[in-house]
Design a protein around this motif. Structure first.
Motif, mmCIF file in Angstrom:
data_model
loop_
_atom_site.group_PDB
_atom_site.id
_atom_site.type_symbol
_atom_site.label_atom_id
_atom_site.label_comp_id
_atom_site.label_asym_id
_atom_site.label_seq_id
_atom_site.Cartn_x
_atom_site.Cartn_y
_atom_site.Cartn_z
ATOM 1 N N LYS A 28 0.826 -1.209 0.000
ATOM 2 C CA LYS A 28 0.000 0.000 0.000
ATOM 3 C C LYS A 28 0.860 1.259 0.000
ATOM 4 N N LEU A 29 1.895 1.280 0.854
ATOM 5 C CA LEU A 29 2.776 2.439 0.922
ATOM 6 C C LEU A 29 3.616 2.551 -0.348
ATOM 7 N N ALA A 32 1.564 3.765 -3.319
ATOM 8 C CA ALA A 32 1.138 5.157 -3.162
ATOM 9 C C ALA A 32 2.269 6.123 -3.515
ATOM 10 N N GLU A 202 -1.086 4.752 4.751
ATOM 11 C CA GLU A 202 -0.707 3.578 3.962
ATOM 12 C C GLU A 202 0.351 2.712 4.644
#
Length: 314
Positions: A28-29, A32, A202
């Motif tokens: 997720k991080l 992003a 995130e």
């Protein structure tokens, strides 16, 4: 912001790399940051091989931009981890905590760009000699596992730049556009940012840890456990136990026994703020809010440009 050696090397918009931190840097991080124009990294150090595969596959679905994987070379299952990276078509690897000669040529033979993280001029030159495509020079200010030399980023970057031919990425104490501009003036081609990206929705780290990072002030972190692997962490109950043990002139075995297993997971991932190991950099004293990773990249670029225009002349 015009292209430079780092944006060209990774085919990204901005020379901003998100650190591949254990218990924080999942798909997720990474996706992003990559979607925002930087380079996201999945931190494999806290993942079993099949968990890493899952994160890579999810990251590929979440972004069509370049992303990479950070691999601590001293971890077990390296053969399996490297094979997963190759099988899944990952094109960028940041290696750390080990000898870059071990895997660099093998990874590059599969079309993978390799960057190695170092904390000294000596190891930067060894990484260059090993054939890596770029080096991250990480100053003493950085969170997590660090160098024993305690060389600050302000001193380390120009010393490495003086002797290095390949692209140089600065890390340690960088969380905004002004610090980014500073290290690039000193000779860095780009920056790697870790701690600032912990305080994002995130990041996979526990909310308790994120909230504590926001409360951190100057002096709340310290580098310790040099006899094992130097690590910078927030001062808490566990940290105080480490300091108390040092007062008794402990052996290496005593330190290993106190550290135990999964201490970092307990703190950063499970949210145990007393008995967990809470790894974060000195720059945590400047982190006051949790905001999306993409907004952090956007704000860094904006502040970089403003600071560049406002540089005093004389």
């Amino acid at each position: 912001m015009t292209t430079n050696r780092i944006t060209e090397l990774f085919n990204i918009k901005y020379p901003i790399i998100q650190g591949g931190m254990i218990w924080a840097s999942g798909w997720k991080l990474a996706s992003a940051v990559s979607n925002a124009g930087g380079l996201g990294l999945i931190g494999s150090g806290s993942m079993y091989p099949e968990v890493l595969r899952e994160h890579i596959q999810k990251c590929k679905k979440a972004t069509d931009k370049p992303f990479g994987v950070n691999i601590p070379l001293l971890y077990p299952n390296m053969e399996e981890i490297v094979q997963i990276i190759i099988d899944e078509g990952v094109k960028i690897v940041f290696s750390s905590a080990g000898n870059p000669k071990t895997w660099t040529s093998h990874l590059q033979s599969h079309g993978i760009t390799v960057v190695h993280v170092v904390s000294s001029v000596k190891f930067a030159l060894k990484a260059q000699e090993a054939g890596v495509n770029a080096v991250v020079a990480e100053g003493f200010e950085a969170g997590g596992h660090n160098g024993r030399e305690e060389t600050t980023t302000l001193a380390l970057i120009p010393m490495v730049k003086e002797q290095l031919d390949i692209p140089l990425i600065a890390a340690g104490g960088i969380a905004n556009g002004k610090s980014m501009l500073s290290v690039m003036i000193l000779g860095a081609d780009g920056v790697q940012v870790g701690s600032r990206f912990v305080a994002t929705p995130e990041a996979s780290s526990h909310q308790n840890f994120k909230d504590l990072v926001l409360k951190a002030k100057e002096g709340d972190t310290q580098l310790t456990l040099k006899e094992l692997a130097p690590v910078r962490m927030l001062k808490n109950k566990f940290f105080n136990q480490v300091i108390e043990l040092y007062s008794k002139n402990p052996s290496k075995e005593d330190l290993i026994e106190l550290l135990g297993r999964a201490r970092a997971k307990k703190g950063m991932f499970e949210g145990d703020l007393d008995d967990g190991e809470l790894e974060i950099g000195q720059i945590s004293g400047l982190i006051h809010d949790i905001k999306p990773a993409g907004k952090i990249v956007e704000d860094m670029v904006s502040e970089f440009k403003i600071a560049k225009e406002m540089l005093p002349t004389f």
